[in-house]
Motif scaffolding. Structure first.
Motif, PDB file in Angstrom:
ATOM      1  N   ALA A 185       0.827  -1.207   0.000  1.00  0.00           N
ATOM      2  CA  ALA A 185       0.000   0.000   0.000  1.00  0.00           C
ATOM      3  C   ALA A 185       0.861   1.256   0.000  1.00  0.00           C
ATOM      4  O   ALA A 185       0.557   2.237  -0.700  1.00  0.00           O
ATOM      5  CB  ALA A 185      -0.932  -0.001   1.207  1.00  0.00           C
ATOM      6  N   ARG A 186       1.925   1.242   0.748  1.00  0.00           N
ATOM      7  CA  ARG A 186       2.803   2.416   0.784  1.00  0.00           C
ATOM      8  C   ARG A 186       3.467   2.643  -0.573  1.00  0.00           C
ATOM      9  O   ARG A 186       3.609   3.786  -1.009  1.00  0.00           O
ATOM     10  CB  ARG A 186       3.845   2.236   1.887  1.00  0.00           C
ATOM     11  N   GLY A 187       3.847   1.561  -1.233  1.00  0.00           N
ATOM     12  CA  GLY A 187       4.408   1.701  -2.569  1.00  0.00           C
ATOM     13  C   GLY A 187       3.382   2.214  -3.559  1.00  0.00           C
ATOM     14  O   GLY A 187       3.690   3.066  -4.409  1.00  0.00           O
ATOM     15  N   PHE A 188       2.164   1.717  -3.455  1.00  0.00           N
ATOM     16  CA  PHE A 188       1.088   2.171  -4.327  1.00  0.00           C
ATOM     17  C   PHE A 188       0.797   3.651  -4.086  1.00  0.00           C
ATOM     18  O   PHE A 188       0.666   4.443  -5.031  1.00  0.00           O
ATOM     19  CB  PHE A 188      -0.168   1.332  -4.056  1.00  0.00           C
ATOM     20  N   ASN A 189       0.722   4.041  -2.830  1.00  0.00           N
ATOM     21  CA  ASN A 189       0.393   5.419  -2.484  1.00  0.00           C
ATOM     22  C   ASN A 189       1.449   6.411  -2.950  1.00  0.00           C
ATOM     23  O   ASN A 189       1.137   7.573  -3.259  1.00  0.00           O
ATOM     24  CB  ASN A 189       0.197   5.562  -0.971  1.00  0.00           C
ATOM     25  N   ALA A 190       2.682   5.972  -3.005  1.00  0.00           N
ATOM     26  CA  ALA A 190       3.768   6.868  -3.414  1.00  0.00           C
ATOM     27  C   ALA A 190       3.573   7.356  -4.846  1.00  0.00           C
ATOM     28  O   ALA A 190       4.019   8.459  -5.196  1.00  0.00           O
ATOM     29  CB  ALA A 190       5.107   6.162  -3.268  1.00  0.00           C
ATOM     30  N   GLN A 191       2.925   6.554  -5.670  1.00  0.00           N
ATOM     31  CA  GLN A 191       2.702   6.936  -7.057  1.00  0.00           C
ATOM     32  C   GLN A 191       1.277   7.419  -7.320  1.00  0.00           C
ATOM     33  O   GLN A 191       1.017   8.079  -8.323  1.00  0.00           O
ATOM     34  CB  GLN A 191       3.005   5.746  -7.973  1.00  0.00           C
ATOM     35  N   PHE A 192       0.382   7.107  -6.415  1.00  0.00           N
ATOM     36  CA  PHE A 192      -1.040   7.358  -6.647  1.00  0.00           C
ATOM     37  C   PHE A 192      -1.380   8.847  -6.753  1.00  0.00           C
ATOM     38  O   PHE A 192      -2.070   9.277  -7.670  1.00  0.00           O
ATOM     39  CB  PHE A 192      -1.855   6.711  -5.519  1.00  0.00           C
ATOM     40  N   SER A 193      -0.900   9.642  -5.813  1.00  0.00           N
ATOM     41  CA  SER A 193      -1.362  11.026  -5.703  1.00  0.00           C
ATOM     42  C   SER A 193      -0.927  11.904  -6.874  1.00  0.00           C
ATOM     43  O   SER A 193      -1.559  12.923  -7.152  1.00  0.00           O
ATOM     44  CB  SER A 193      -0.858  11.647  -4.395  1.00  0.00           C
ATOM     45  N   SER A 194       0.139  11.523  -7.575  1.00  0.00           N
ATOM     46  CA  SER A 194       0.655  12.373  -8.651  1.00  0.00           C
ATOM     47  C   SER A 194       0.067  12.030 -10.014  1.00  0.00           C
ATOM     48  O   SER A 194       0.314  12.741 -10.992  1.00  0.00           O
ATOM     49  CB  SER A 194       2.179  12.261  -8.707  1.00  0.00           C
ATOM     50  N   ALA A 195      -0.739  10.988 -10.093  1.00  0.00           N
ATOM     51  CA  ALA A 195      -1.282  10.556 -11.379  1.00  0.00           C
ATOM     52  C   ALA A 195      -2.574  11.291 -11.710  1.00  0.00           C
ATOM     53  O   ALA A 195      -3.223  11.872 -10.842  1.00  0.00           O
ATOM     54  CB  ALA A 195      -1.536   9.051 -11.358  1.00  0.00           C
ATOM     55  N   ALA A 196      -2.948  11.283 -12.983  1.00  0.00           N
ATOM     56  CA  ALA A 196      -4.212  11.866 -13.407  1.00  0.00           C
ATOM     57  C   ALA A 196      -5.365  11.043 -12.845  1.00  0.00           C
ATOM     58  O   ALA A 196      -5.205   9.866 -12.510  1.00  0.00           O
ATOM     59  CB  ALA A 196      -4.288  11.896 -14.932  1.00  0.00           C
ATOM     60  N   ARG A 197      -6.558  11.661 -12.753  1.00  0.00           N
ATOM     61  CA  ARG A 197      -7.693  10.993 -12.135  1.00  0.00           C
ATOM     62  C   ARG A 197      -7.997   9.652 -12.802  1.00  0.00           C
ATOM     63  O   ARG A 197      -8.178   8.632 -12.122  1.00  0.00           O
ATOM     64  CB  ARG A 197      -8.940  11.886 -12.186  1.00  0.00           C
ATOM     65  N   SER A 198      -8.072   9.644 -14.116  1.00  0.00           N
ATOM     66  CA  SER A 198      -8.415   8.402 -14.812  1.00  0.00           C
ATOM     67  C   SER A 198      -7.372   7.322 -14.566  1.00  0.00           C
ATOM     68  O   SER A 198      -7.707   6.136 -14.415  1.00  0.00           O
ATOM     69  CB  SER A 198      -8.558   8.658 -16.317  1.00  0.00           C
TER      70      SER A 198
END
Length: 290
Positions: A230-243
């Motif tokens: 989850a921490r690895g996923f979250n590190a990239q999640f917030s900077s991506a486009a909504r879609s």
């Protein structure tokens, strides 16, 4: 002293709204409008919320009685454990709002949890036995399958080190107020819509501590592994486009479900956060009398 109150109808509606809002977000591993899973569908959770809400919001029921009545209503409606964790978390929040003498939901909830007695434990234990959550083991102290010999406050304190829902009772609902509501506020301040705000809250919980539902079913090592994922996923999640964020969440969702992994505690905490947010808004807007 200023006296505040929240009408039971508003509490019931806040409960339903929180449950249904959580279902709108593609929470990896859990049921939502994008995908069912674990033998459950979205409608099961909608039906559960609607039948549990009146009991959760009944001002004449104690916390334990709320938990038992809402769980019984859920089983009568859907015949499976869709919302025990949600009910356990939301019953004290609802009672605190209904009985509030101040507009501070955190303070009111903290004070309430200290007063939960043996009758509350008896009813809560019966509800847990009925729901029979996955991974429920036996205990040499305060076993929910035995008659309650202690208060609900003491039983939750005993379970707190290994159950994150019990932890809330014993620690002033700290995760809801310090992690959940702060995460929700940051997401909203960043301009996130309701779906992404809810998803952000869920992912924040998932990356903050091992999910105790996963730990009960598969052991602490698997729960710790999911935490790191989850921490690895979250590190990239917030900077991506909504879609892209929705797509990546759904991809991870499918992978978790393929492995029968359901981080249910993180989902329950998300509902409780949304519920607390609604209740806090209601308390802030209730006219002061006297």
């Amino acid at each position: 002293m200023l006296k505040f109150s929240v009408a039971s109808e508003r509490v019931a509606q806040a409960f339903i709204t929180a449950c249904e809002a959580e279902l709108q977000a593609p929470k990896p591993g859990n049921v939502h409008i994008f995908a069912s899973g674990h033998g459950m569908a979205t409608q099961d959770f909608v039906d559960s919320a609607r039948v549990a809400a009146p009991f959760s919001a009944d001002p004449n029921l104690s916390v334990g009685a709320k938990i038992l009545a809402a769980t019984q209503a859920t089983w009568a409606a859907v015949g499976q454990n869709t919302n025990l964790g949600i009910i356990l978390l939301c019953a004290p929040l609802a009672q605190a709002a209904l009985n509030a003498a101040t507009a501070d939901l955190r303070y009111e909830t903290s004070q309430l949890c200290k007063t939960l007695g043996r009758d509350d434990a008896r009813d809560a234990f019966q509800a847990i036995q009925l729901a029979n959550p996955a991974g429920l083991g036996a205990s040499t102290k305060d076993d929910v399958r035995a008659p309650a010999q202690t208060t609900l406050a003491a039983a939750m304190a005993h379970a707190a080190p290994y159950d994150r829902i019990a932890y809330q009772y014993a620690n002033d609902f700290r995760d809801i107020f310090d992690i959940g509501l702060n995460s929700l506020a940051r997401a909203r301040a960043a301009g996130e819509d309701e779906v992404l705000s809810t998803l952000t809250v869920y992912l924040t919980f998932l990356g903050s501590f091992p999910d105790s539902h996963i730990a009960r079913k598969y052991g602490p090592h698997r729960a710790q592994s999911l935490l790191l994922d989850a921490r690895g996923f979250n590190a990239q999640f917030s900077s991506a486009a909504r879609s892209d964020r929705i797509a990546s969440a759904l991809k991870w969702d499918a992978a978790l479900k393929q492995n029968s992994l359901n981080p249910g505690t993180s989902a329950d905490l998300t509902v409780a956060t949304l519920f607390a947010d609604k209740l806090a808004q209601s308390l802030a807007n209730v006219p002061k009398n006297g």
